[in-house]
Design a protein around this motif. Structure first.
Motif, PDB file in Angstrom:
ATOM      1  N   PRO A 163       0.829  -1.214   0.000  1.00  0.00           N
ATOM      2  CA  PRO A 163       0.000   0.000   0.000  1.00  0.00           C
ATOM      3  C   PRO A 163       0.855   1.253   0.000  1.00  0.00           C
ATOM      4  CG  PRO A 163       0.072  -0.930   2.198  1.00  0.00           C
ATOM      5  CD  PRO A 163       0.773  -1.918   1.302  1.00  0.00           C
ATOM      6  N   ASN A 164       0.257   2.369  -0.422  1.00  0.00           N
ATOM      7  CA  ASN A 164       0.947   3.652  -0.333  1.00  0.00           C
ATOM      8  C   ASN A 164       1.286   3.952   1.123  1.00  0.00           C
ATOM      9  OD1 ASN A 164       0.772   4.146  -3.080  1.00  0.00           O
ATOM     10  ND2 ASN A 164      -1.185   5.221  -2.903  1.00  0.00           N
ATOM     11  N   GLY A 165       2.530   4.377   1.346  1.00  0.00           N
ATOM     12  CA  GLY A 165       2.969   4.662   2.707  1.00  0.00           C
ATOM     13  C   GLY A 165       3.367   3.433   3.493  1.00  0.00           C
ATOM     14  N   GLY A 166       3.391   2.283   2.843  1.00  0.00           N
ATOM     15  CA  GLY A 166       3.699   1.046   3.557  1.00  0.00           C
ATOM     16  C   GLY A 166       5.171   0.772   3.750  1.00  0.00           C
ATOM     17  N   GLY A 167       6.020   1.475   2.987  1.00  0.00           N
ATOM     18  CA  GLY A 167       7.461   1.294   3.165  1.00  0.00           C
ATOM     19  C   GLY A 167       8.198   0.781   1.949  1.00  0.00           C
ATOM     20  N   LYS A 168       7.477   0.393   0.893  1.00  0.00           N
ATOM     21  CA  LYS A 168       8.168  -0.199  -0.254  1.00  0.00           C
ATOM     22  C   LYS A 168       9.092   0.799  -0.961  1.00  0.00           C
ATOM     23  CE  LYS A 168       4.355   0.363  -3.619  1.00  0.00           C
ATOM     24  NZ  LYS A 168       3.516   1.243  -2.745  1.00  0.00           N
ATOM     25  N   SER A 169       8.661   2.045  -1.097  1.00  0.00           N
ATOM     26  CA  SER A 169       9.516   3.048  -1.741  1.00  0.00           C
ATOM     27  C   SER A 169      10.705   3.416  -0.864  1.00  0.00           C
ATOM     28  CB  SER A 169       8.703   4.296  -2.087  1.00  0.00           C
ATOM     29  OG  SER A 169       7.777   4.010  -3.126  1.00  0.00           O
ATOM     30  N   THR A 170      10.518   3.394   0.447  1.00  0.00           N
ATOM     31  CA  THR A 170      11.636   3.646   1.353  1.00  0.00           C
ATOM     32  C   THR A 170      12.682   2.548   1.216  1.00  0.00           C
ATOM     33  OG1 THR A 170      10.212   4.802   2.916  1.00  0.00           O
ATOM     34  CG2 THR A 170      12.305   3.970   3.754  1.00  0.00           C
ATOM     35  N   PHE A 171      12.232   1.303   1.141  1.00  0.00           N
ATOM     36  CA  PHE A 171      13.161   0.191   0.937  1.00  0.00           C
ATOM     37  C   PHE A 171      13.914   0.380  -0.374  1.00  0.00           C
ATOM     38  CE2 PHE A 171      14.424  -3.930  -0.681  1.00  0.00           C
ATOM     39  CZ  PHE A 171      14.972  -4.543   0.423  1.00  0.00           C
ATOM     40  N   PHE A 172      13.193   0.758  -1.423  1.00  0.00           N
ATOM     41  CA  PHE A 172      13.789   0.976  -2.739  1.00  0.00           C
ATOM     42  C   PHE A 172      14.879   2.050  -2.668  1.00  0.00           C
ATOM     43  CE2 PHE A 172      13.982   3.202  -6.785  1.00  0.00           C
ATOM     44  CZ  PHE A 172      14.009   2.185  -7.725  1.00  0.00           C
ATOM     45  N   LYS A 173      14.594   3.154  -1.999  1.00  0.00           N
ATOM     46  CA  LYS A 173      15.550   4.258  -1.948  1.00  0.00           C
ATOM     47  C   LYS A 173      16.761   3.926  -1.084  1.00  0.00           C
ATOM     48  CE  LYS A 173      12.214   7.831  -3.082  1.00  0.00           C
ATOM     49  NZ  LYS A 173      11.374   8.970  -2.629  1.00  0.00           N
ATOM     50  N   ILE A 174      16.589   3.102  -0.077  1.00  0.00           N
ATOM     51  CA  ILE A 174      17.746   2.636   0.689  1.00  0.00           C
ATOM     52  C   ILE A 174      18.597   1.717  -0.180  1.00  0.00           C
ATOM     53  CG2 ILE A 174      18.477   1.206   2.635  1.00  0.00           C
ATOM     54  CD1 ILE A 174      16.107   2.283   4.206  1.00  0.00           C
ATOM     55  N   VAL A 227       7.766 -12.398  -5.550  1.00  0.00           N
ATOM     56  CA  VAL A 227       7.012 -11.222  -5.123  1.00  0.00           C
ATOM     57  C   VAL A 227       7.193 -11.035  -3.612  1.00  0.00           C
ATOM     58  CG1 VAL A 227       4.734 -10.149  -4.953  1.00  0.00           C
ATOM     59  CG2 VAL A 227       5.297 -11.556  -6.945  1.00  0.00           C
ATOM     60  N   TYR A 228       7.336  -9.772  -3.196  1.00  0.00           N
ATOM     61  CA  TYR A 228       7.478  -9.406  -1.794  1.00  0.00           C
ATOM     62  C   TYR A 228       6.441  -8.342  -1.474  1.00  0.00           C
ATOM     63  CZ  TYR A 228      11.941 -11.664  -2.660  1.00  0.00           C
ATOM     64  OH  TYR A 228      12.903 -12.574  -3.022  1.00  0.00           O
ATOM     65  N   VAL A 229       5.793  -8.467  -0.331  1.00  0.00           N
ATOM     66  CA  VAL A 229       4.790  -7.490   0.093  1.00  0.00           C
ATOM     67  C   VAL A 229       5.316  -6.782   1.334  1.00  0.00           C
ATOM     68  CG1 VAL A 229       2.421  -7.090   0.814  1.00  0.00           C
ATOM     69  CG2 VAL A 229       2.930  -8.951  -0.798  1.00  0.00           C
ATOM     70  N   ILE A 230       5.450  -5.449   1.235  1.00  0.00           N
ATOM     71  CA  ILE A 230       5.861  -4.631   2.374  1.00  0.00           C
ATOM     72  C   ILE A 230       4.691  -3.731   2.753  1.00  0.00           C
ATOM     73  CG2 ILE A 230       7.400  -2.800   3.165  1.00  0.00           C
ATOM     74  CD1 ILE A 230       9.607  -3.956   1.486  1.00  0.00           C
ATOM     75  N   ALA A 231       4.275  -3.810   3.997  1.00  0.00           N
ATOM     76  CA  ALA A 231       3.155  -3.001   4.505  1.00  0.00           C
ATOM     77  C   ALA A 231       3.424  -2.686   5.966  1.00  0.00           C
ATOM     78  CB  ALA A 231       1.834  -3.746   4.350  1.00  0.00           C
ATOM     79  N   GLY A 232       3.050  -1.472   6.380  1.00  0.00           N
ATOM     80  CA  GLY A 232       3.291  -1.085   7.764  1.00  0.00           C
ATOM     81  C   GLY A 232       4.745  -1.117   8.163  1.00  0.00           C
ATOM     82  N   GLY A 233       5.628  -0.941   7.183  1.00  0.00           N
ATOM     83  CA  GLY A 233       7.056  -0.930   7.460  1.00  0.00           C
ATOM     84  C   GLY A 233       7.678  -2.296   7.639  1.00  0.00           C
ATOM     85  N   ARG A 234       6.902  -3.347   7.375  1.00  0.00           N
ATOM     86  CA  ARG A 234       7.397  -4.709   7.574  1.00  0.00           C
ATOM     87  C   ARG A 234       7.170  -5.574   6.331  1.00  0.00           C
ATOM     88  NH1 ARG A 234       8.513  -6.063  12.827  1.00  0.00           N
ATOM     89  NH2 ARG A 234       7.926  -4.519  14.420  1.00  0.00           N
ATOM     90  N   LEU A 235       7.984  -6.594   6.205  1.00  0.00           N
ATOM     91  CA  LEU A 235       7.775  -7.598   5.173  1.00  0.00           C
ATOM     92  C   LEU A 235       6.693  -8.553   5.654  1.00  0.00           C
ATOM     93  CD1 LEU A 235       8.854  -8.831   2.449  1.00  0.00           C
ATOM     94  CD2 LEU A 235      10.284 -10.311   3.875  1.00  0.00           C
ATOM     95  N   VAL A 236       5.531  -8.552   4.978  1.00  0.00           N
ATOM     96  CA  VAL A 236       4.401  -9.334   5.473  1.00  0.00           C
ATOM     97  C   VAL A 236       4.150 -10.595   4.656  1.00  0.00           C
ATOM     98  CG1 VAL A 236       3.289  -7.319   6.479  1.00  0.00           C
ATOM     99  CG2 VAL A 236       2.732  -7.964   4.136  1.00  0.00           C
ATOM    100  N   ALA A 237       4.724 -10.692   3.456  1.00  0.00           N
ATOM    101  CA  ALA A 237       4.549 -11.899   2.645  1.00  0.00           C
ATOM    102  C   ALA A 237       5.624 -11.926   1.575  1.00  0.00           C
ATOM    103  CB  ALA A 237       3.168 -11.937   1.992  1.00  0.00           C
TER     104      ALA A 237
END
Length: 223
Positions: A34-45, A191-201
């Protein structure tokens, strides 16, 4: 290819990433969420734009924040893309070709770009997206990282991008970040799902198709 251990990134009181541990192998990998879930932050790191608050990340065995050699091996396309307005697309791509090698005209032809000699300030959002993709591909990098590869593109251009990934996957690795995931599944390995700042699946694409459909149908029905 990418290894993260207890990776955290805080912006004040906001925990954008809150302890992500993951090993992403070579191939074509997709991160959704989801938007704001952390995936773009992970990408930029992973791209070396953000320094993690704590934890560890290695991309192709390198620290993306500290290792200058990292940028010779990795091509990155950000979304939204930022460009200097008064240079031409050709001049922009030549900057990347200087240290990664490659031919801007070959990449432009691959993406159907016929506007390289126009100043970037004249570009539409779709043209800027194609230039951003070209900057990531020039020089045959070992890893191509793309944030929202299908954003701002028409259906024909979307199909072209998917075909490019399908063709180049034999030669390079991809990390894709996208909320438009269904057109990409035929060319994705994991596929990786990042939500709420965590890897959830996480999992192989064959086992994650149903997981994704359930996650996204749940998010829509809860609105």
């Amino acid at each position: 290819m990418i290894e993260a251990s207890d990776l955290k990134k805080y912006f004040g009181s906001i925990r954008a990433l809150d302890g992500v541990t993951v090993e992403i192998p070579g191939g074509v990998n997709l991160i959704v969420g989801p938007n704001g879930g952390g995936k773009s932050t992970f990408f930029k790191i992973a791209a070396g734009v953000y320094r993690p608050t704590s934890g560890r990340i290695r991309v192709l065995g390198k620290d993306p924040w500290r290792d200058a050699e990292f940028k010779r091996k990795v091509g990155v396309s950000f979304d939204p893309a930022g460009f200097p307005p008064f240079v031409t697309g050709r001049e922009w791509l030549e900057l990347f070709a200087e240290y990664r090698g490659g031919n801007p005209d070959e990449v432009a032809e691959l993406l159907g770009i016929d506007f390289l000699d126009r100043r970037i300030r004249e570009y539409s959002s779709g043209m800027r997206k194609k230039l951003s993709l070209a900057q990531a591909l020039v020089g045959d990098p070992e890893l191509v990282m793309i944030d929202e590869p299908l954003a701002n593109l028409d259906f024909e251009a979307m199909g072209r991008v998917v075909e490019i990934i399908k063709t180049l996957r034999k030669e390079t690795n991809f990390l894709l970040i996208s909320h438009i995931w269904e057109p990409l599944l035929p060319v994705v390995d994991r596929v990786y799902v990042i939500a709420g700042g965590r890897l959830v699946a996480q999992g192989e694409v064959t086992e994650m198709k149903e997981v994704l459909r359930n996650l996204y149908s749940l998010s829509f029905t809860s609105q």
